[in-house]
Write a protein that holds these residues in place. Structure first.
Motif, PDB file in Angstrom:
ATOM      1  N   CYS A 247      -3.674  -2.755   4.133  1.00  0.00           N
ATOM      2  CA  CYS A 247      -2.454  -3.670   3.425  1.00  0.00           C
ATOM      3  C   CYS A 247      -1.693  -4.393   4.175  1.00  0.00           C
ATOM      4  O   CYS A 247      -1.652  -4.374   5.346  1.00  0.00           O
ATOM      5  CB  CYS A 247      -1.918  -2.527   2.384  1.00  0.00           C
TER       6      CYS A 247
ATOM      7  N   ALA B 117      -0.308  -0.333  -4.824  1.00  0.00           N
ATOM      8  CA  ALA B 117      -1.364   0.982  -4.737  1.00  0.00           C
ATOM      9  C   ALA B 117      -0.576   2.037  -5.785  1.00  0.00           C
ATOM     10  O   ALA B 117       0.483   1.674  -6.061  1.00  0.00           O
ATOM     11  CB  ALA B 117      -1.469   1.328  -3.318  1.00  0.00           C
TER      12      ALA B 117
ATOM     13  N   THR C 226      -4.519   3.163   3.815  1.00  0.00           N
ATOM     14  CA  THR C 226      -4.944   2.164   3.229  1.00  0.00           C
ATOM     15  C   THR C 226      -4.508   0.785   4.101  1.00  0.00           C
ATOM     16  O   THR C 226      -3.708   0.919   4.629  1.00  0.00           O
ATOM     17  CB  THR C 226      -4.602   2.116   1.804  1.00  0.00           C
TER      18      THR C 226
ATOM     19  N   GLY D 144       0.812  -1.320   0.145  1.00  0.00           N
ATOM     20  CA  GLY D 144       0.093   0.015   0.178  1.00  0.00           C
ATOM     21  C   GLY D 144       0.866   1.118  -0.120  1.00  0.00           C
ATOM     22  O   GLY D 144       2.104   1.166   0.109  1.00  0.00           O
TER      23      GLY D 144
END
Ligand code: TXA
Ligand code: MG
Length: 315
Positions: free
Chosen positions: A258, A293, A256, A252
């Motif tokens: 992750c 990401a 976020t 990530g």
């Protein structure tokens, strides 16, 4: 290739002198720079330089970067010019490599330049690299200390995973602060960005105060870092993942959910420093797919996206 014992050295004065000694005798010694760990050899020793290609299983003889601690030593090897002076003043020591015309009779193996009439030179900032280079007092040729095509090393452990039994020693200086290879700027002709890296393009352009051409993907490929598939983990890499899918390892960026986060605060410098280590870690967990990401395409993000797109390329 004959298996050799790989010494795991520290950054103590005693160990650095051991490392310098091994290099002087034609040995291969990996050492930390602020970008990535380099696989060093005496740049004037043809046999030692040839061993670099053997140890990395590099398929072809591509030109290497020469590392030095002293500007006068750099000027003895290449024809210096005013643009080189300007960027060196701003960014050296640091993550910038300059490609300049090679001086006639410079004591550098033809294997280092791959027979070109230019030479890539760099003055690293990491104190351990500087101390080692001073101890040696001459040019050290060093590509990244990984097997050809694999993720670049930012820890001594990464070097040992790939090159144990193939090199004389690794100097352990801890994690690399920048974590991405140097920016390569061609100054043998009109200023040309040959590889994005640790110094952002905008910073370079500002100091040069002139247009910097960009090498196009279709131009002659002179280096492995410029082939499309490179820096590759075993896992497949999926880029610009806005949603993560079941079973993927999630890399990530920003706020976020992750598995590993390059930078929770969206700090591109932190993300660059974490990039290769996190790819190594997710790969070691046996992930089949690493979903990454989106990373903003500005500043160091340009170099991060360059490495990620190569990691994701078909192989
Ligand atoms: O940060 C770095 O630059 C690291 C550390 C160890 O210093 N080194 C590194 O080396 O990334 P390597 O071999 O992985 O990448 C060297 C790049 C290659 O893409 C090569 O083509 C380019 O430098 N290069 C070397 N000499 C050149 C020359 N004379 N003209 C054009 N490109 C050159
Ligand atoms: Mg490399």
């Amino acid at each position: 290739m004959v298996e050799i014992t790989t010494e795991h050295l520290s950054a103590s004065a005693r160990d650095l002198s051991r490392a310098a000694d091994l290099l002087a005798r034609g040995g291969l010694v990996a050492f930390p720079t602020e970008t990535v760990y380099g696989l060093g050899a005496d740049a004037g020793n043809d046999r030692a330089v040839a061993r670099i290609f053997e140890a990395k299983s590099r398929p072809s003889f591509n030109p290497l970067i020469v590392h030095l601690a002293d500007l006068e030593e750099v000027k003895a090897l290449v024809k210096w010019n005013h643009l080189a002076e300007r960027v060196a003043e701003a960014f050296w020591p640091g993550p910038l490599t300059l490609v300049l015309p090679l001086r006639d009779g410079a004591p550098v193996s033809k294997l280092v330049t791959a027979g070109l009439d230019t030479l890539a030179v760099r003055m690293p900032a990491a104190p351990v690299a500087q101390a080692l280079l001073r101890e040696i007092g001459g040019p050290v040729a060093a590509p990244s200390a990984n097997l050809s095509g694999q993720i670049s090393p930012t820890r001594a452990r990464h070097v040992l995973e790939g090159l144990t039994g193939r090199i004389e020693a690794v100097v352990d200086g801890g994690p690399c602060a920048v974590g991405l290879e140097s920016t390569i700027l061609g100054l043998a002709g009109p200023p040309t960005l040959l590889r994005p890296g640790g110094v952002p393009m905008d910073d370079l352009a500002e100091v040069l105060n002139t247009r910097v051409a960009t090498r196009r993907e279709t131009d002659h490929i002179s280096a492995p870092g410029q082939t499309r598939s490179h820096y590759a983990p075993r896992a497949r890499v999926r880029l610009n993942a806005v949603d993560f899918e079941e079973g993927e390892a999630r890399l990530g960026f920003g706020d976020t959910d992750c598995d590993l986060n390059l930078s929770e605060t969206e700090d591109l410098t932190e993300a660059a420093a974490n990039l290769f280590e996190y790819l190594h870690r997710l790969d070691a967990q046996g992930a089949r797919v690493i979903a990454v990401a989106p990373i903003p395409h500005l500043g160091l993000g340009v170099a991060i996206n360059d490495r990620l797109s190569r990691a994701a390329a078909d192989r």
